[in-house]
Design a protein around this motif. Structure first.
Motif, PDB file in Angstrom:
ATOM      1  N   THR A   1      -7.837  -0.154   9.235  1.00  0.00           N
ATOM      2  CA  THR A   1      -9.220  -0.619   9.321  1.00  0.00           C
ATOM      3  C   THR A   1      -9.975  -0.619   7.999  1.00  0.00           C
ATOM      4  O   THR A   1     -10.889  -1.410   7.838  1.00  0.00           O
TER       5      THR A   1
ATOM      6  N   LYS B   1       0.859  -1.182   0.000  1.00  0.00           N
ATOM      7  CA  LYS B   1       0.000   0.000   0.000  1.00  0.00           C
ATOM      8  C   LYS B   1       0.894   1.230   0.000  1.00  0.00           C
ATOM      9  O   LYS B   1       1.988   1.199   0.553  1.00  0.00           O
TER      10      LYS B   1
ATOM     11  N   ARG C   1      -2.092  -6.341   8.480  1.00  0.00           N
ATOM     12  CA  ARG C   1      -3.173  -6.482   9.454  1.00  0.00           C
ATOM     13  C   ARG C   1      -3.867  -7.824   9.392  1.00  0.00           C
ATOM     14  O   ARG C   1      -4.586  -8.182  10.309  1.00  0.00           O
ATOM     15  N   ASP C   2      -3.646  -8.600   8.326  1.00  0.00           N
ATOM     16  CA  ASP C   2      -4.265  -9.920   8.259  1.00  0.00           C
ATOM     17  C   ASP C   2      -3.445 -10.969   8.988  1.00  0.00           C
ATOM     18  O   ASP C   2      -3.887 -12.093   9.154  1.00  0.00           O
TER      19      ASP C   2
ATOM     20  N   ARG D   1     -11.312  -1.505   4.591  1.00  0.00           N
ATOM     21  CA  ARG D   1     -11.239  -2.639   3.670  1.00  0.00           C
ATOM     22  C   ARG D   1     -12.124  -2.360   2.477  1.00  0.00           C
ATOM     23  O   ARG D   1     -13.281  -2.000   2.640  1.00  0.00           O
ATOM     24  N   HIS D   2     -11.590  -2.541   1.281  1.00  0.00           N
ATOM     25  CA  HIS D   2     -12.396  -2.369   0.075  1.00  0.00           C
ATOM     26  C   HIS D   2     -13.000  -3.707  -0.278  1.00  0.00           C
ATOM     27  O   HIS D   2     -12.360  -4.550  -0.882  1.00  0.00           O
ATOM     28  N   LYS D   3     -14.244  -3.936   0.128  1.00  0.00           N
ATOM     29  CA  LYS D   3     -14.873  -5.214  -0.197  1.00  0.00           C
ATOM     30  C   LYS D   3     -15.479  -5.110  -1.596  1.00  0.00           C
ATOM     31  O   LYS D   3     -16.171  -4.143  -1.909  1.00  0.00           O
TER      32      LYS D   3
END
Lengths: 479, 206
Positions: free
Chosen positions: B171, A105, A150-151, B173-175
């Motif tokens: 936090t 990212k 974060r996963d 998240r692109h769903k």
């Protein structure tokens, strides 16, 4: 002390480049195409860091800015150069890793730039207020970076653990600062020193000093404030571990030196005993606790705890040669750390990165050059002459002996002998054990870092002179 | 001393503040507790206004009512905590609570008393408060914040920027399968795209 805004801003050139650069990069990252954003912003971030470095070398001037809140001097420039180099190189190394582990990212390089800005502001701080704000800017960015993947459960755990303990250490630091302010009536370093000069020593002030040093020791992960280091180093993504082991240590050590040598100079005997204790404890723990480690990132965590102990030996000497020793130690530590982490990042099989020490078995037959570089790094970290790591230890112990700290020097040398054991064990595994599988070819950017750091470590005897002169000038800032 | 209408307002604010503070701990329903807390904040802000500290009053409302109390409200409503069970043994902690209260009151008296006993203490402040008639609180704070402390002010801003980036990175998240509302698309619909007109003939079945 009032200075015109334009003068202040011109003194703050490198920091302004980073601040404006970070905000601009954030915008570029948001609006560029998603699949190219990370690569583009990473490249531009390295450019911003290098631009700040060049500005500092060519246009950097000495002086005070913002009414004494900021100090620019040779010491600050030297340490800021180290921090900038550390950040730029780790960013450079992270490109391939971020892509393969899928956390590419664009916020990652932006956070690194903002974190570096925090370090720069820490090193230039000439006031307790600036010290705290710089420290917080730097730490907050690292908390996020540690949890960046974060996963992954371990990465989030590392981030949370570092955050909670970091908040605790910030609390201790602030408590110490408030006590120091209460007893001296000032927050500026020079003003504190002036207030301490005339009056006799008060117990409450020593309390404040202890708390301030505790907060700073947490940031350089010195014993007894080291508990977070192995877990966070192991859990965080490897490029971020490399970053944490390299750049922020420079800033925190610079800050420790400045606070002790500048603000608390009149009560040197008080902080000297604290530093001597921290130093001995770090060296011993770093040497003994690393022996049983199986994970190379944990090993490097204990190794960095030990090295911070060695660097503090120079500070404990409270002399010009001592500060010179600290500054040189940090420079050499930076090169060795970056080199070692380049190898760790290159420990990559087809199915992903590995980080166990046993995975290195037989590296000399599968990747002779990588094995050679890691061998150089390990010999240097252990302090074998004529490699750079030996000279680093030589400078700090020389300063300690000149100041009459014989016990500290003897314990330090003994600790370094114990520490040599686990560095040599790594070499034994690489050269004499049976290979367990091969790594994929080393990425181009890692090759560059490996070559440069190995050359620096090997040829330190040749380039040590000019570097020593720069360190000498840096140390003169306090005398 | 306060006189006339000022005194009347002081006693009004003070009485409501104390009464609603008591209700915060006495109310059965935790949502009511939070609402009483907000009432307390409002009255404390009123007290600040009476003493001429308009900046503190506004900050109290913006930060505590606008952010903190609303956060409390969210927590109370989102978390399924059995507050009745929590409160059942509360009275046995009353002595500890009273002790903490007494210590707090004593410290407040010492702090305020220090200025009362040694008035020259106020003169040692590095940035003395200007006369209220000449310069308002807010303007006086701005005078210092944007000149002497502009450097720290900007640093604090950068820290908040990092906090914001961090919160989003960790936090957001692109769903792919989320159906978001697109107001423009909804408004742009015409009868031609939204309605299909069928002619239904009688006796043919639907």
């Amino acid at each position: 002390m009032t200075t015109a805004l334009s003068t202040s801003l011109s003194l703050l050139g490198p920091e302004l480049i980073l601040a404006v650069g970070a905000v601009a990069l954030l915008m570029i990252g948001v609006f560029s195409a998603e699949q190219r954003a990370n690569r583009l912003v990473t490249g531009l971030s390295v450019a911003v860091l290098v631009a700040a470095l060049l500005w500092m070398w060519f246009y950097g001037r000495d002086g005070y800015a913002f009414g004494g809140a900021i100090i620019q001097d040779a010491f600050g420039r030297f340490m800021k150069s180290l921090a900038l180099i550390g950040s730029a190189v780790t960013l450079f190394m992270s490109v391939g890793f971020a892509k393969s582990e899928r956390f590419d990212k664009f916020e990652f390089p932006v956070l690194i730039v903002l974190c570096t800005l925090g370090m720069m502001l820490m090193i230039t701080a000439n006031d307790m207020l600036g010290l705290y704000l710089g420290l917080e800017l730097q730490s907050l960015a690292i908390y996020v970076l540690a949890a960046f993947n974060r996963d992954s459960l371990r990465s989030t755990e590392a981030g949370l653990k570092y955050f909670v303990l970091g908040a605790l250490s910030s609390g201790m630091l602030l408590y110490g600062i408030s006590l120091v302010y209460g007893y001296t009536g000032h927050t500026g370093f020079q003003e504190i020193a002036l207030a301490l000069n005339g009056s006799e020593r008060q117990l409450g002030l020593v309390f404040g000093l202890v708390f301030v040093l505790a907060g700073l020791a947490f940031k350089i992960s010195a014993v007894p404030f080291h508990m977070w280091t192995p877990d966070v180093y192991e859990g965080a993504p490897t490029p971020i571990t490399a970053f944490m082991a390299a750049a922020p240590k420079m800033a925190a050590m610079a800050l420790t030196v400045r606070v002790t040598m500048e603000a608390f100079a009149p009560i040197a005997p008080d902080w000297q005993q604290i530093i001597v204790f921290i130093s001995i404890a770090s060296m011993l723990l770093g040497s003994f606790a690393a022996i049983g480690q199986r994970n190379i990132k944990r090993l490097m965590a204990y190794s960095s705890i030990g090295h911070m102990g060695f660097a503090l030996v120079g500070l404990a000497a409270n002399s010009e040669t001592g500060v010179r020793g600290v500054v040189l130690y940090m420079a050499i530590y930076l090169a060795m750390t970056l080199g070692t982490f380049a190898v760790i990042l290159a420990m990559r099989r087809k199915e992903g990165n590995v980080e166990n020490i046993d995975d290195l078995a037989g590296l000399s037959t599968t990747h002779p050059l990588m094995a050679l570089v890691l061998t150089i790094m390990m010999f240097s970290l252990a302090g074998i002459p004529p490699l750079a790591g030996f000279w680093a230890k030589w400078y700090v112990f020389l300063a300690a002996i000149n100041s009459g700290l014989y016990a500290l020097s003897v314990i330090g040398v003994l600790a370094s002998v114990v520490g040599a054991f686990y560095y040599l064990r790594l070499i034994k595994i690489m050269w004499f054990d049976e290979p367990v599988g091969s790594f994929v070819p080393v990425a181009g950017e890692l090759r560059v870092v490996l070559a440069v750091s190995a050359a620096f470590t090997l040829l330190y005897v040749l380039i040590g002179g000019p570097l020593g002169n720069m360190a000498e000038a840096a140390a003169m800032s306090f005398f | 001393m306060l006189t006339g209408i000022e005194a009347a307002f002081f006693y009004l604010f003070a009485f409501v503040a104390v009464a609603s503070a008591f209700m915060v701990i006495a109310a059965k329903n935790p949502v009511h507790s939070v609402l009483f807390l907000i009432l307390t904040f409002f009255n404390a802000a009123g007290l600040f206004l009476l003493t001429g500290a308009e900046f503190l009053a506004m900050i109290l409302l913006v930060v505590y009512v606008g952010a903190v109390a609303v956060l409390f409200l969210f927590v109370v409503m989102m978390l399924d905590v059995d507050f009745a069970a929590l409160k059942s043994g509360a009275l046995q902690y009353a002595p500890v609570g009273a002790l903490v209260g007494i210590v707090l009151a004593a410290e407040l008296i010492v702090v305020a008393g220090g200025y009362a006993f040694t008035p020259e203490l106020a003169a040692t402040a590095s940035m003395p408060t200007p006369d209220l008639a000449v310069r308002s609180n807010t303007a006086a704070l701005g005078d210092i914040l944007y000149t002497h402390y502009v450097h720290y002010f900007q640093m604090a801003g950068l820290i908040l920027l990092v906090a914001m980036i961090g919160a989003i990175v960790l936090t957001l998240r692109h769903k792919p399968n989320v159906r978001r509302q697109s107001v423009a698309a909804q408004v742009a619909r015409t009868p031609a795209t939204a309605i299909e007109v069928k002619k239904v003939e009688t006796g043919k079945g639907i």
